[in-house]
Design a protein around this motif. Sequence first.
Motif, PDB file in Angstrom:
ATOM      1  N   MET A  14     131.698  10.679  71.809  1.00 42.64           N
ATOM      2  CA  MET A  14     130.964  11.482  70.824  1.00 42.64           C
ATOM      3  C   MET A  14     130.980  12.946  71.262  1.00 42.64           C
ATOM      4  N   VAL A  18     132.286  16.072  68.890  1.00 38.14           N
ATOM      5  CA  VAL A  18     131.386  17.158  68.479  1.00 38.14           C
ATOM      6  C   VAL A  18     131.853  18.487  69.064  1.00 38.14           C
ATOM      7  N   THR A  19     132.309  18.475  70.304  1.00 33.78           N
ATOM      8  CA  THR A  19     132.808  19.700  70.931  1.00 33.78           C
ATOM      9  C   THR A  19     134.051  20.213  70.205  1.00 33.78           C
ATOM     10  N   VAL A  21     134.792  19.796  67.051  1.00 34.07           N
ATOM     11  CA  VAL A  21     134.340  20.382  65.786  1.00 34.07           C
ATOM     12  C   VAL A  21     133.724  21.755  66.034  1.00 34.07           C
ATOM     13  N   ALA A  22     132.861  21.854  67.048  1.00 26.77           N
ATOM     14  CA  ALA A  22     132.212  23.131  67.359  1.00 26.77           C
ATOM     15  C   ALA A  22     133.248  24.193  67.736  1.00 26.77           C
ATOM     16  N   LEU A  28     127.990  22.711  62.095  1.00 32.63           N
ATOM     17  CA  LEU A  28     127.647  21.298  62.035  1.00 32.63           C
ATOM     18  C   LEU A  28     126.392  21.127  61.193  1.00 32.63           C
ATOM     19  N   LEU A  31     124.925  14.865  61.998  1.00 28.29           N
ATOM     20  CA  LEU A  31     125.611  13.801  62.722  1.00 28.29           C
ATOM     21  C   LEU A  31     124.687  12.596  62.647  1.00 28.29           C
ATOM     22  N   GLU A  33     124.305   8.347  63.217  1.00 26.51           N
ATOM     23  CA  GLU A  33     124.848   7.124  63.783  1.00 26.51           C
ATOM     24  C   GLU A  33     124.397   5.956  62.910  1.00 26.51           C
ATOM     25  N   LEU A  67     129.753  12.585  60.203  1.00 31.85           N
ATOM     26  CA  LEU A  67     129.556  13.967  60.632  1.00 31.85           C
ATOM     27  C   LEU A  67     129.954  14.853  59.470  1.00 31.85           C
ATOM     28  N   ALA A  69     130.461  18.998  58.501  1.00 32.51           N
ATOM     29  CA  ALA A  69     130.497  20.385  58.951  1.00 32.51           C
ATOM     30  C   ALA A  69     131.033  21.223  57.801  1.00 32.51           C
TER      31      ALA A  69
END
Length: 81
Positions: A14, A18-19, A21-22, A28, A31, A33, A67, A69
């Motif tokens: 995960m 996320v990193t 995408v960032a 963002l 997110l 789950e 997710l 964004a």
Amino acid sequence: MLEHQTSLEFRHSMGEIVTAVANAGPRLEFLHEHDHTLFRRFDTFTERDGGYRPPAGAPRVPLMFSLRASASPAGSGVRGG
């Protein structure tokens, strides 16, 4: 039946997702789950509520995520590191 059947699977944490995408620049928005999947990953899963879930009484664990964004205005994106 398909003549050529190829399946690719990538296992990323995960944090890696996320990193990435960032680092790509978008903002963002969420997110989430989910404790179900869209297909039967294990024999013990049962189909209910539009997905496949572990048996009743099993611990709830994340099996899938969503997710979202969106593009950030120029220069206002948050960058990961």
